[in-house]
Motif scaffolding. Structure first.
Motif, PDB file in Angstrom:
ATOM      1  N   VAL A 251      -5.830  12.511  55.245  1.00 62.32           N
ATOM      2  CA  VAL A 251      -5.878  13.418  56.521  1.00 62.32           C
ATOM      3  C   VAL A 251      -4.569  14.313  55.960  1.00 62.32           C
ATOM      4  O   VAL A 251      -4.228  15.240  56.617  1.00 62.32           O
ATOM      5  CB  VAL A 251      -6.019  12.263  57.540  1.00 62.32           C
ATOM      6  N   ASP A 252      -3.869  13.328  56.222  1.00 68.30           N
ATOM      7  CA  ASP A 252      -2.096  14.103  55.713  1.00 68.30           C
ATOM      8  C   ASP A 252      -2.114  15.188  55.105  1.00 68.30           C
ATOM      9  O   ASP A 252      -1.325  16.137  55.444  1.00 68.30           O
ATOM     10  CB  ASP A 252      -0.752  12.681  55.560  1.00 68.30           C
ATOM     11  N   PHE A 253      -2.908  14.802  54.231  1.00 69.88           N
ATOM     12  CA  PHE A 253      -2.848  16.310  53.029  1.00 69.88           C
ATOM     13  C   PHE A 253      -3.536  17.662  54.039  1.00 69.88           C
ATOM     14  O   PHE A 253      -3.138  18.668  53.109  1.00 69.88           O
ATOM     15  CB  PHE A 253      -3.838  16.003  51.691  1.00 69.88           C
ATOM     16  N   VAL A 254      -4.282  17.113  54.575  1.00 66.59           N
ATOM     17  CA  VAL A 254      -5.285  18.153  55.847  1.00 66.59           C
ATOM     18  C   VAL A 254      -4.038  19.147  56.397  1.00 66.59           C
ATOM     19  O   VAL A 254      -3.969  20.275  56.670  1.00 66.59           O
ATOM     20  CB  VAL A 254      -6.110  17.904  56.107  1.00 66.59           C
TER      21      VAL A 254
ATOM     22  N   GLY B 112      -2.576  22.225  54.571  1.00 64.73           N
ATOM     23  CA  GLY B 112      -4.326  22.907  55.272  1.00 64.73           C
ATOM     24  C   GLY B 112      -5.650  22.956  53.774  1.00 64.73           C
ATOM     25  O   GLY B 112      -5.846  23.348  53.719  1.00 64.73           O
ATOM     26  N   LEU B 113      -5.697  21.720  53.199  1.00 62.42           N
ATOM     27  CA  LEU B 113      -6.420  21.528  51.995  1.00 62.42           C
ATOM     28  C   LEU B 113      -7.659  20.979  52.993  1.00 62.42           C
ATOM     29  O   LEU B 113      -7.674  20.707  53.569  1.00 62.42           O
ATOM     30  CB  LEU B 113      -6.044  20.445  51.095  1.00 62.42           C
ATOM     31  N   ASP B 114      -8.803  21.581  51.779  1.00 62.21           N
ATOM     32  CA  ASP B 114     -10.290  21.496  51.867  1.00 62.21           C
ATOM     33  C   ASP B 114     -10.367  19.718  51.324  1.00 62.21           C
ATOM     34  O   ASP B 114     -10.062  19.624  50.134  1.00 62.21           O
ATOM     35  CB  ASP B 114     -10.980  22.395  51.782  1.00 62.21           C
TER      36      ASP B 114
ATOM     37  N   LYS C  38     -11.897  22.624  46.562  1.00 62.51           N
ATOM     38  CA  LYS C  38     -11.550  20.895  47.020  1.00 62.51           C
ATOM     39  C   LYS C  38     -10.289  20.023  46.456  1.00 62.51           C
ATOM     40  O   LYS C  38     -10.380  19.964  45.331  1.00 62.51           O
ATOM     41  CB  LYS C  38     -12.821  20.512  47.675  1.00 62.51           C
ATOM     42  N   LEU C  39     -10.446  19.749  47.755  1.00 60.90           N
ATOM     43  CA  LEU C  39      -9.373  18.338  46.736  1.00 60.90           C
ATOM     44  C   LEU C  39     -10.599  16.755  47.171  1.00 60.90           C
ATOM     45  O   LEU C  39     -10.426  16.566  47.828  1.00 60.90           O
ATOM     46  CB  LEU C  39      -8.352  18.019  47.500  1.00 60.90           C
TER      47      LEU C  39
ATOM     48  N   PHE D 179       5.268  17.428  44.141  1.00 60.15           N
ATOM     49  CA  PHE D 179       4.519  18.420  43.405  1.00 60.15           C
ATOM     50  C   PHE D 179       3.952  19.084  43.414  1.00 60.15           C
ATOM     51  O   PHE D 179       3.587  20.816  43.490  1.00 60.15           O
ATOM     52  CB  PHE D 179       3.604  17.249  42.773  1.00 60.15           C
ATOM     53  N   LEU D 180       2.908  18.970  45.171  1.00 57.56           N
ATOM     54  CA  LEU D 180       2.321  20.043  45.719  1.00 57.56           C
ATOM     55  C   LEU D 180       2.632  21.309  46.346  1.00 57.56           C
ATOM     56  O   LEU D 180       3.250  22.269  46.788  1.00 57.56           O
ATOM     57  CB  LEU D 180       0.866  19.541  46.180  1.00 57.56           C
TER      58      LEU D 180
END
Length: 434
Positions: A264-267, A271-273, A249-250, A217-218
């Motif tokens: 951490v993989d989402f970061v 590049g998410l906070d 933020k997420l 989705f992202l």
């Protein structure tokens, strides 16, 4: 002429109210306000003795030991012998969305159907007339991040201040965070003592597929937002725009190390906070969280440890472990029974397991404000910030001595009556208790 306020009179007069319905938001105060002679706990680790705070039109204007107080029509609060703190902050809660847990469904509006609801905004369901809010204010809690619940992407939370007629008035910062409730990667033995039948599907595989659903989705949302000539509007994709420009933020709700590694993989990929909520095993990977600027909200410290081999007091020691690793963290209280009222006592527990008192205070004030993106306005008693301030007769982190006598939200003097105090007075009268 100066208006000197008597703490005792102000406290006792509140009990004359017949019901909590008579408690209403304070009017905006225009003019000068002074809190003098108090021990000021700034919220950033500093403690200032015998200090005066000057507030002008709701903003902290000056702080000092010998500030002159004009003889004009100003409010003056004498905090001699008392402690002055920044207003406390609940960094994750369903206050105003959930009134009586699951027992009265009509009083609850904290969850939507479906798994991908990024366009849901909790703020529009926030009930400013919740009976719980007043009990929180009595304990010094003046702001909160109101979070939706659900499966996978549950929607956006917003930060509110606890003195408002409507949710529009209450909003302190809209779209604070998008909430992702990660599927559990913990496998439970459902067979009992005899083994018994096991689930037909692999629960870990099913959880990973749902996590991949969020990632897909992202990816689609990122591609959609990168288009400059869109002919149609996708509300769900539009709702996550703040994640990619880091204005929002997420918040990833998870517990285990392997779940946090996925966060951490989402970061790394998007590049998410990211902020971890719950994260009871975060102490095990604190250096990794620090490396990727992942913050943590510890949701329930008065609990048993997650792992069988963990120290029984591991939940109490976790803030100190994160502090030592340099991880930005906050403490909150999501217990369904206390509904946020133990926030400062959770922090007080942390202060006996490795934190200093001021570090523990920071975990429910300035650290929480930093995570919520409102540290430029609140979280500490500093010049230029909103006058969100509480005054306590004792240590606000200590259940035995904490008595909050006054509270101010943006300079407004807040009524600290609540249902608990009214019932206390009622039955003291009935049984003639002095």
């Amino acid at each position: 002429m100066k208006k000197y306020i008597s703490f005792i009179c102000a406290l006792s007069l509140g009990f004359t109210a017949a019901a909590q319905e008579t408690i209403y938001p304070a009017p905006e105060y225009k003019g000068m306000l002074f809190i003098k002679n108090g021990t000021v706990h700034v919220g950033n680790g500093q403690v200032l003795e015998n200090t005066t705070i000057q507030v002008n039109n709701g903003k902290i204007e000056k702080i000092g030991a010998d500030l002159p107080i004009p003889m004009d029509d100003v409010k003056v609060f004498d905090a001699k012998g008392k402690h002055v703190y920044p207003g406390l902050i609940l960094s994750n809660t369903t206050i105003g969305l959930r009134e009586i847990a699951s027992q009265v469904r009509g009083s609850n509006d904290f969850r939507e159907l479906g798994e991908l609801n990024p366009n849901v905004k909790s703020i529009v369901a926030y009930n400013t007339d919740s009976r719980i809010i007043n009990t929180l204010r009595s304990n010094g809690i003046l702001l909160a991040n109101i979070a939706p619940q659900g499966s996978l992407l549950a929607g956006s939370s917003s930060t509110v201040q606890f003195d408002a007629w409507t949710w529009e008035d209450a909003a302190y910062k809209n779209n604070t965070a998008m909430h992702f409730y990660m599927p559990s990667l913990f496998v439970r033995n459902r067979g009992g003592f005899g083994g018994g039948p096991q689930p037909e599907t692999d629960p870990i595989k099913a959880a990973m597929e749902r996590i991949e659903k969020v990632k897909s989705f992202l990816r689609e949302a990122k591609a959609y937002l990168a288009q400059t000539n869109r002919t149609t509007t996708n509300l769900k994709f539009e709702a996550v725009k703040g994640l990619f420009n880091q204005s929002e933020k997420l918040f990833v709700h998870c517990t285990l190390v392997k779940e946090m590694l996925i966060a951490v993989d989402f970061v790394k990929e998007f590049g998410l906070d990211v902020t971890l909520v719950g994260a009871s095993e975060s102490w095990q990977i604190a250096p990794l969280l620090k490396q990727h600027n992942v913050s943590v909200i510890l949701s329930q410290m008065h609990n048993l440890p997650t792992g069988e081999d963990d120290d029984v007091d591991q939940p109490y020691k976790m803030p100190a472990a994160l502090q030592q690793a340099g991880v930005l963290y906050a403490i909150t209280d999501e217990d369904a029974n206390s509904t946020g009222r133990n926030l400062m006592f959770n922090a007080g527990t942390a202060a006996t397991y490795g934190l200093t008192k001021e570090e523990a205070l920071q975990a429910i004030t300035l650290n929480a404000a930093k995570i919520l993106g409102i540290a430029d306005r609140t979280g500490s008693i500093e010049v230029g910030k909103d006058a969100n301030i509480i005054i306590s007769e004792g240590d606000v982190l200590d259940m035995r001595s904490s008595i909050v006598t006054h509270a101010f939200i943006q300079g407004r003097t807040i009524n600290l009556d609540d249902k608990h105090k009214m019932l206390n007075e009622r039955y003291k009268k009935k049984y003639n208790i002095k």
